[in-house]
Design a protein around this motif. Sequence first.
Motif, PDB file in Angstrom:
ATOM      1  N   LEU A   1       3.007   6.272   6.414  1.00 39.20           N
ATOM      2  CA  LEU A   1       1.839   5.057   6.198  1.00 39.20           C
ATOM      3  C   LEU A   1       2.200   3.849   6.418  1.00 39.20           C
TER       4      LEU A   1
ATOM      5  N   SER B   1       6.185  10.375   3.980  1.00 43.76           N
ATOM      6  CA  SER B   1       5.447  10.112   3.554  1.00 43.76           C
ATOM      7  C   SER B   1       5.108   8.670   4.181  1.00 43.76           C
ATOM      8  N   SER B   2       6.296   7.751   3.461  1.00 39.48           N
ATOM      9  CA  SER B   2       6.180   6.326   3.397  1.00 39.48           C
ATOM     10  C   SER B   2       5.966   5.303   4.855  1.00 39.48           C
TER      11      SER B   2
ATOM     12  N   GLY C   1       2.510   6.559  -6.837  1.00 38.16           N
ATOM     13  CA  GLY C   1       0.944   6.357  -7.800  1.00 38.16           C
ATOM     14  C   GLY C   1       0.582   7.676  -7.207  1.00 38.16           C
ATOM     15  N   LEU C   2       1.774   8.657  -6.507  1.00 39.26           N
ATOM     16  CA  LEU C   2       1.488   9.927  -6.915  1.00 39.26           C
ATOM     17  C   LEU C   2       2.654  10.743  -7.667  1.00 39.26           C
TER      18      LEU C   2
ATOM     19  N   ALA D   1       1.184  -1.226  -0.049  1.00 42.73           N
ATOM     20  CA  ALA D   1      -0.248   0.313  -0.176  1.00 42.73           C
ATOM     21  C   ALA D   1       0.682   1.400   0.187  1.00 42.73           C
ATOM     22  N   THR D   2       2.389   0.803   0.677  1.00 40.82           N
ATOM     23  CA  THR D   2       2.840   2.250   0.648  1.00 40.82           C
ATOM     24  C   THR D   2       3.414   2.643  -0.396  1.00 40.82           C
ATOM     25  N   GLU D   3       3.878   1.736  -1.051  1.00 37.65           N
ATOM     26  CA  GLU D   3       4.532   1.633  -2.786  1.00 37.65           C
ATOM     27  C   GLU D   3       3.319   1.966  -3.833  1.00 37.65           C
ATOM     28  N   PHE D   4       2.131   1.331  -3.628  1.00 32.08           N
ATOM     29  CA  PHE D   4       1.418   1.723  -3.942  1.00 32.08           C
ATOM     30  C   PHE D   4       0.725   3.252  -4.065  1.00 32.08           C
ATOM     31  N   VAL D   5       0.454   3.691  -3.097  1.00 35.38           N
ATOM     32  CA  VAL D   5       0.430   5.335  -3.064  1.00 35.38           C
ATOM     33  C   VAL D   5       2.057   6.094  -3.242  1.00 35.38           C
ATOM     34  N   THR D   6       2.894   5.833  -2.776  1.00 37.17           N
ATOM     35  CA  THR D   6       4.085   6.851  -3.447  1.00 37.17           C
ATOM     36  C   THR D   6       3.987   6.872  -4.884  1.00 37.17           C
TER      37      THR D   6
END
Length: 252
Positions: free
Chosen positions: A226, A222-223, A103-104, A96-101
């Motif tokens: 999260l 951020s990571s 992705g942004l 989830a951390t990789e996906f959000v980071t």
Amino acid sequence: MSLTALGFTLVFVAVALFISMWQKLGLEKDLFVGTIRSAVQLLAVGYVLHFVFRSDRPLVVIPILWIMIAVATWNAAKRGTGLRRVWLRIGISIFATEFVTMGLLLALGIIPLSAQYVIPISGMTIGNAMVVSSLFLNQMKREIASARGEVETLLSLGATPRQAIHDLLKRAAKSSMIPTIDGMKTVGIVQLPGMMTGMIVAGASPLEAVRYQILIMFAFASSAALTSILLSMLTYRLWFTKRHALDGNGAL
């Protein structure tokens, strides 16, 4: 760097081995194995990335990211020995951390959708999330051991498991983020980070290197947040039995 110069870097390993033998630390085997593994792994990764960067196909990047997440999950899960299926929670948090980071970064146009950018930055993000996960689990074990009586008292007074362990989770999350925050406070003054140093050595403009390093440091913050928050949400039940009694081993 020539192969001869690369070979001379073994002098640093020799110094570490000498100190270990001199002080009888017993680290000679670990240093030897670590030296061999790091060299082999990095050389193998170098050849793989050379192929991936030349092909520059997004579909080739996905398996590499999955391998990174899997290895990071496996390594961090060793800190949670005794916690049932903790690897699953760690894997979800890191993914989830990789996906959000990422992705942004891609959605905002900060980096292009290219293997040359996605893989290195993902590696640093996933690696940071792995370290945060390990620190979180280590701290939670210490918190459970030191505050067991406090938690059991709260449970006896009618608190839910989440309420009883809330303060411990907060302290563990805060502790797991301290290295990242301290790094942000001293970067550029006490240390020049690896990415920035590598770009400068490779001939890039220091100003360009600084821009990318700022990107990495902000992404790390951020990571870390999260990962620690997700882990606290996903793992708190592992410290209790089915009957909501505190279990120091975290077994369900």
